[in-house]
Design a protein around this motif. Structure first.
Motif, PDB file in Angstrom:
ATOM      1  N   HIS A  69       0.831  -1.197   0.000  1.00 42.00           N
ATOM      2  CA  HIS A  69       0.000   0.000   0.000  1.00 42.00           C
ATOM      3  C   HIS A  69       0.871   1.254   0.000  1.00 42.00           C
ATOM      4  N   ILE A  94      -8.483  -0.985   3.287  1.00 44.54           N
ATOM      5  CA  ILE A  94      -9.114   0.013   4.143  1.00 44.54           C
ATOM      6  C   ILE A  94     -10.419  -0.543   4.691  1.00 44.54           C
ATOM      7  N   HIS A  95     -11.284  -0.945   3.771  1.00 46.09           N
ATOM      8  CA  HIS A  95     -12.497  -1.650   4.153  1.00 46.09           C
ATOM      9  C   HIS A  95     -12.343  -3.084   3.679  1.00 46.09           C
TER      10      HIS A  95
END
Length: 129
Positions: A69, A94-95
């Motif tokens: 990331h 993130i989710h």
DNA sequence: AAGGTGACAGTTT
DNA sequence: TAAACTGCCACCT
């Protein structure tokens, strides 16, 4: 916090590694290969490991993905699943849903965290190189 | 400097 | 058939 600081250290080290292009290290090779995965296709950790000449390092490929990331150019980590087509890395986004959403945005169908039509969607680096 | 940690995969129970 | 075990190795503390 501590976690954030650790991650920041990791990222900065990764950037340094990306800067030294003389001897491509493990990470770079993983990332470079991952960037070749065509849109709408997926591959596996093991396939990447084998393709970079380290067939038994699939776990490290996963670890490399978890650190990908923020790297540039971007690494399409969402296109890497396990050998059964399961989105085993979804928790690192993130989710948790983001991995699935990204894949679906590329035309893939996901059900129960698993890529449908996995066989035909599978992209084998070795066959393309 | 030695040991722990994985977004896995293959083998054995 | 599924669960358990084992090898893996770059990187972190």
């Amino acid at each position: 916090m501590l976690i954030a600081k650790t991650k920041a250290n990791l990222i900065s080290k990764l950037e340094i590694n990306q800067g030294m292009q003389e001897e491509p290290n493990f990470f770079e090779r993983v990332y470079d290969l991952a960037r070749l995965i065509p849109k709408g296709r997926v591959t596996s950790y093991g396939a990447i490991a084998k393709a970079i000449g380290s067939a038994k390092s699939s776990r490290m490929v996963g670890w490399a993905m978890s650190q990908s990331h923020g790297s540039v150019p971007p690494v399409p980590a969402h296109r890497v699943v396990n050998r059964n087509g399961i989105l085993s890395g979804k928790h690192h986004f993130i989710h948790p849903n983001q991995m699935q959403e990204l894949l679906e945005a590329e035309g893939l169908k996901i059900q129960d965290d698993k890529v449908q039509e996995f066989k035909t969607r599978f992209w084998d680096p070795l066959l393309e190189l």
